[in-house]
Design a protein around this motif. Structure first.
Motif, PDB file in Angstrom:
ATOM      1  N   GLU A 173      -2.689   4.517  -6.383  1.00  0.00           N
ATOM      2  CA  GLU A 173      -3.524   3.864  -5.381  1.00  0.00           C
ATOM      3  C   GLU A 173      -2.619   2.909  -4.602  1.00  0.00           C
ATOM      4  OE1 GLU A 173      -6.703   1.959  -7.422  1.00  0.00           O
ATOM      5  OE2 GLU A 173      -7.779   3.838  -7.791  1.00  0.00           O
ATOM      6  N   VAL A 174      -2.690   2.972  -3.282  1.00  0.00           N
ATOM      7  CA  VAL A 174      -1.725   2.243  -2.456  1.00  0.00           C
ATOM      8  C   VAL A 174      -2.413   1.540  -1.297  1.00  0.00           C
ATOM      9  CG1 VAL A 174       0.108   3.894  -3.010  1.00  0.00           C
ATOM     10  CG2 VAL A 174      -1.269   4.222  -0.945  1.00  0.00           C
ATOM     11  N   VAL A 175      -1.675   0.620  -0.680  1.00  0.00           N
ATOM     12  CA  VAL A 175      -2.053   0.028   0.600  1.00  0.00           C
ATOM     13  C   VAL A 175      -0.967   0.390   1.598  1.00  0.00           C
ATOM     14  CG1 VAL A 175      -2.442  -2.093   1.900  1.00  0.00           C
ATOM     15  CG2 VAL A 175      -3.372  -1.854  -0.413  1.00  0.00           C
ATOM     16  N   VAL A 176      -1.367   0.966   2.730  1.00  0.00           N
ATOM     17  CA  VAL A 176      -0.430   1.385   3.763  1.00  0.00           C
ATOM     18  C   VAL A 176      -0.502   0.417   4.939  1.00  0.00           C
ATOM     19  CG1 VAL A 176       0.109   3.160   5.465  1.00  0.00           C
ATOM     20  CG2 VAL A 176      -0.488   3.814   3.128  1.00  0.00           C
ATOM     21  N   SER A 177       0.659  -0.102   5.336  1.00  0.00           N
ATOM     22  CA  SER A 177       0.763  -0.946   6.524  1.00  0.00           C
ATOM     23  C   SER A 177       1.285  -0.080   7.667  1.00  0.00           C
ATOM     24  CB  SER A 177       1.722  -2.117   6.280  1.00  0.00           C
ATOM     25  OG  SER A 177       1.341  -2.837   5.127  1.00  0.00           O
ATOM     26  N   LEU A 178       0.598  -0.114   8.784  1.00  0.00           N
ATOM     27  CA  LEU A 178       0.918   0.770   9.915  1.00  0.00           C
ATOM     28  C   LEU A 178       1.399  -0.061  11.106  1.00  0.00           C
ATOM     29  CD1 LEU A 178       0.809   3.617  11.212  1.00  0.00           C
ATOM     30  CD2 LEU A 178      -1.560   3.130  11.825  1.00  0.00           C
ATOM     31  N   LEU A 213      13.298   2.547  -0.487  1.00  0.00           N
ATOM     32  CA  LEU A 213      12.638   1.463  -1.207  1.00  0.00           C
ATOM     33  C   LEU A 213      13.166   0.147  -0.654  1.00  0.00           C
ATOM     34  CD1 LEU A 213      10.919   0.411  -3.627  1.00  0.00           C
ATOM     35  CD2 LEU A 213      13.012   0.555  -4.991  1.00  0.00           C
ATOM     36  N   SER A 214      12.276  -0.730  -0.184  1.00  0.00           N
ATOM     37  CA  SER A 214      12.714  -1.974   0.445  1.00  0.00           C
ATOM     38  C   SER A 214      12.589  -3.181  -0.476  1.00  0.00           C
ATOM     39  CB  SER A 214      11.915  -2.228   1.734  1.00  0.00           C
ATOM     40  OG  SER A 214      12.330  -1.319   2.734  1.00  0.00           O
ATOM     41  N   THR A 215      12.000  -3.014  -1.648  1.00  0.00           N
ATOM     42  CA  THR A 215      11.962  -4.078  -2.637  1.00  0.00           C
ATOM     43  C   THR A 215      13.025  -3.796  -3.689  1.00  0.00           C
ATOM     44  OG1 THR A 215      10.116  -2.849  -3.599  1.00  0.00           O
ATOM     45  CG2 THR A 215       9.573  -4.828  -2.342  1.00  0.00           C
ATOM     46  N   PRO A 216      13.438  -4.791  -4.458  1.00  0.00           N
ATOM     47  CA  PRO A 216      14.493  -4.562  -5.455  1.00  0.00           C
ATOM     48  C   PRO A 216      14.084  -3.506  -6.475  1.00  0.00           C
ATOM     49  CG  PRO A 216      14.131  -6.911  -5.129  1.00  0.00           C
ATOM     50  CD  PRO A 216      13.028  -6.212  -4.411  1.00  0.00           C
ATOM     51  N   VAL A 251       5.918   2.862   8.774  1.00  0.00           N
ATOM     52  CA  VAL A 251       4.873   2.829   7.758  1.00  0.00           C
ATOM     53  C   VAL A 251       5.460   2.202   6.505  1.00  0.00           C
ATOM     54  CG1 VAL A 251       3.351   4.185   6.277  1.00  0.00           C
ATOM     55  CG2 VAL A 251       3.701   4.868   8.657  1.00  0.00           C
ATOM     56  N   GLU A 252       4.756   1.234   5.940  1.00  0.00           N
ATOM     57  CA  GLU A 252       5.177   0.616   4.686  1.00  0.00           C
ATOM     58  C   GLU A 252       4.102   0.867   3.632  1.00  0.00           C
ATOM     59  OE1 GLU A 252       5.968  -3.449   5.637  1.00  0.00           O
ATOM     60  OE2 GLU A 252       7.921  -3.002   6.534  1.00  0.00           O
ATOM     61  N   ILE A 253       4.494   1.508   2.553  1.00  0.00           N
ATOM     62  CA  ILE A 253       3.563   1.892   1.497  1.00  0.00           C
ATOM     63  C   ILE A 253       3.767   0.961   0.310  1.00  0.00           C
ATOM     64  CG2 ILE A 253       2.796   3.759  -0.023  1.00  0.00           C
ATOM     65  CD1 ILE A 253       4.103   5.724   1.979  1.00  0.00           C
ATOM     66  N   SER A 254       2.738   0.181  -0.025  1.00  0.00           N
ATOM     67  CA  SER A 254       2.796  -0.718  -1.174  1.00  0.00           C
ATOM     68  C   SER A 254       2.195  -0.013  -2.382  1.00  0.00           C
ATOM     69  CB  SER A 254       2.033  -2.017  -0.884  1.00  0.00           C
ATOM     70  OG  SER A 254       2.631  -2.717   0.185  1.00  0.00           O
ATOM     71  N   THR A 255       3.070   0.304  -3.348  1.00  0.00           N
ATOM     72  CA  THR A 255       2.639   0.980  -4.564  1.00  0.00           C
ATOM     73  C   THR A 255       2.765   0.010  -5.740  1.00  0.00           C
ATOM     74  OG1 THR A 255       4.789   1.762  -5.355  1.00  0.00           O
ATOM     75  CG2 THR A 255       3.749   3.035  -3.599  1.00  0.00           C
ATOM     76  N   HIS A 256       2.277   0.445  -6.902  1.00  0.00           N
ATOM     77  CA  HIS A 256       2.565  -0.328  -8.107  1.00  0.00           C
ATOM     78  C   HIS A 256       4.058  -0.188  -8.421  1.00  0.00           C
ATOM     79  CE1 HIS A 256      -1.839   0.128  -8.485  1.00  0.00           C
ATOM     80  NE2 HIS A 256      -1.736  -1.101  -8.992  1.00  0.00           N
ATOM     81  N   GLY A 257       4.633  -1.258  -8.984  1.00  0.00           N
ATOM     82  CA  GLY A 257       6.089  -1.331  -9.087  1.00  0.00           C
ATOM     83  C   GLY A 257       6.686  -0.649 -10.295  1.00  0.00           C
ATOM     84  N   ILE A 263       4.618  -4.963  -7.507  1.00  0.00           N
ATOM     85  CA  ILE A 263       4.496  -4.161  -6.286  1.00  0.00           C
ATOM     86  C   ILE A 263       5.864  -3.626  -5.891  1.00  0.00           C
ATOM     87  CG2 ILE A 263       3.928  -4.222  -3.814  1.00  0.00           C
ATOM     88  CD1 ILE A 263       1.475  -4.429  -5.511  1.00  0.00           C
ATOM     89  N   ALA A 264       5.887  -2.401  -5.403  1.00  0.00           N
ATOM     90  CA  ALA A 264       7.085  -1.837  -4.776  1.00  0.00           C
ATOM     91  C   ALA A 264       6.703  -1.416  -3.364  1.00  0.00           C
ATOM     92  CB  ALA A 264       7.605  -0.642  -5.563  1.00  0.00           C
ATOM     93  N   LEU A 265       7.623  -1.622  -2.418  1.00  0.00           N
ATOM     94  CA  LEU A 265       7.329  -1.291  -1.027  1.00  0.00           C
ATOM     95  C   LEU A 265       8.289  -0.206  -0.554  1.00  0.00           C
ATOM     96  CD1 LEU A 265       6.269  -3.640   1.777  1.00  0.00           C
ATOM     97  CD2 LEU A 265       8.079  -1.991   2.251  1.00  0.00           C
TER      98      LEU A 265
END
Length: 463
Positions: A70-75, A16-19, A88-94, A25-27
């Motif tokens: 439901e997520v947004v994936v950064s590639l 997990l890269s967000t606090p 790969v960075e997966i942005s999920t609900h936090g 959002i959590a990344l």
């Protein structure tokens, strides 16, 4: 660069890269050879293996038939990524629950949890950053003032590293010539121009010493200035703390000895962080609790970077002030600024003896008279006047870097002494090698497993 590192670069890591904690959002970040393949196994949307790098993709994460989010994936495809691996960075609900489920799912599919600083460590090992730049990443994350942010950003972008590489580059050529002389030792030949070497060493040493001098300021920018407000009871220390902070942080009373314990808070003055410490009034007392506060004050004064010694202009004579400051027994290097308070209540005869003194400032903390002048004096005390606030000057903020520069300076001195006394080529070459090694340790051109472990374990997990 270190070999046989304990962490395998063949692993795919995740963190997990967000606090931690609930948020919008959590990344979740993955890096490694199977980052894309592992994500493809749980992501329902476009097939990521067929997509170009630097693209975003919407879809769902699923554990079998169950939709997790439901997520947004950064590639990002290596080498065009932070780590130079596939990322790969997966942005999920936090939600904490969602994050735990997503991490568990990715671990079951073959990723392993990243260790502290492992993403940045991989960036270093793959040559995306040198060691000084990698350390600046941690400084940038921790920056809490305009100047600390500025300095860390400049170092992360390679300003300090470029200067060090230029220094080393100038020395490497002469070091090679000295080594060549050793190979022809029996023939008594000199390939290195001794006069030119002296000039070069003096130039390099001047730059090294300039960088070393900048560390005092750099340490202040990075860590702030612990400033203790000391003085006799009822001098107005708590009132001054409140004025500096622009808030009622400490209780103010006409009763002497109100402050029994240390009260600390921070404020940024033109980008420099000051940690002000309000203390119990210094006096002999039979009150057990107040006596404990006085003892804590004396201990804190010994640990300060700067002491504001506050005195009451209406009751203090110059000789008394001098005796009280001397009684502090401050360690060498601790600055002290005498601050005369209650200027609004003092007569001209009471204030006049202190006006010509360059080490004394007069103010009235209650109505806020002289507070701006005190802030200016504080900045002057940390030698900020000559700082280029655009960040154009290279400033050393890291203790490890300062220690390496000190080593380089000592060995450059030894080479210069050897040249002035016609020392043997073997000793000159050895000292020059040590100087080059010391400079190389800063950027990681020369490093060890222990050094890398020490540095990267100080990072947060996920960076």
């Amino acid at each position: 660069m270190a070999a046989d590192l304990p962490l395998s670069l063949s692993d795919t890591i995740v963190a997990l890269s967000t606090p931690p904690g609930a948020g919008a959002i959590a990344l979740v970040r993955l890096s490694g050879p199977r980052a894309i393949a592992i994500t493809d196994e749980v992501f329902h949307g476009k097939r990521l293996a067929e997509q170009p790098g630097h693209t975003l993709h919407y879809g769902t994460l699923r554990d079998g038939a169950q939709v997790l989010d439901e997520v947004v994936v950064s590639l990002y495809r290596g080498p065009n990524s932070y780590t130079r691996e596939d990322v790969v960075e997966i942005s999920t609900h936090g939600s904490d629950y969602i994050v735990r489920q997503v991490l568990a799912l990715l671990l079951r599919h073959g990723a392993r949890l990243a260790e502290a600083g492992e993403f940045t460590k991989r960036a270093f090992l793959h040559g995306a950053l040198d060691l000084a730049q990698a350390e600046a990443v941690a400084d940038l994350i921790a920056a809490d003032s305009a100047l600390s942010h500025q300095v860390a950003l400049r170092q992360m972008r390679g300003g300090f590293s470029r200067e060090l590489r230029e220094l080393r580059g100038q020395l490497v050529h002469f070091a090679a010539l000295l080594e060549l002389e050793l190979d022809f030792g029996e023939e008594d030949v000199e390939f290195a121009d001794r006069t030119g070497l002296v000039v070069l060493l003096q130039q390099v040493q001047a730059l090294v010493r300039r960088l070393l001098r900048s560390f005092e300021l750099g340490n202040v920018i990075k860590n702030g200035v612990t400033t203790v407000i000391a003085g006799r009871p009822n001098a107005g220390k708590s009132t001054l703390l409140n004025a500096l902070l622009n808030e009622d942080r400490a209780i103010v009373s006409e009763v002497a000895g109100t402050t029994r314990d240390l009260i600390e808070d921070e404020v940024s003055i033109e980008g420099i962080r000051f940690r002000f410490v309000d203390t119990a009034g210094l006096r002999d007392t039979t009150d057990v609790v107040e006596a404990m506060g006085v003892e804590r004050t004396r201990q804190r004064v010994q640990q300060a970077a700067l002491v504001l010694y506050l005195f009451d202009l209406t009751t203090t004579l110059p000789a008394e002030l001098q005796a009280e400051v001397e009684a502090l027994n401050l360690p060498a290097g601790v600055g002290v600024l005498a601050v005369g308070n209650k200027l609004d209540l003092a007569s001209e005869a009471q204030a006049a003896p202190f006006r010509p003194r360059p080490d004394t400032l007069l103010l009235a903390a209650g109505p806020g008279i002289g507070i701006e002048e005190l802030r200016a004096a504080l900045l002057a005390r940390v030698r900020l006047a000559g700082l280029d606030q655009t960040g154009a000057s290279t400033i050393v903020t890291n203790l490890r870097h300062a220690r390496s520069l000190e080593q380089a300076d000592r060995h450059l001195d030894a080479v210069l002494v050897g040249l002035s006394t016609n020392g043997g080529t073997e000793l000159l070459a050895a000292d020059l090698r040590h100087a080059l090694n010391a400079l190389g340790q800063i950027t990681g051109e020369i490093s060890s497993d222990d050094l890398l472990t020490s540095i990267f374990t100080q990072f947060c997990i996920g960076k």
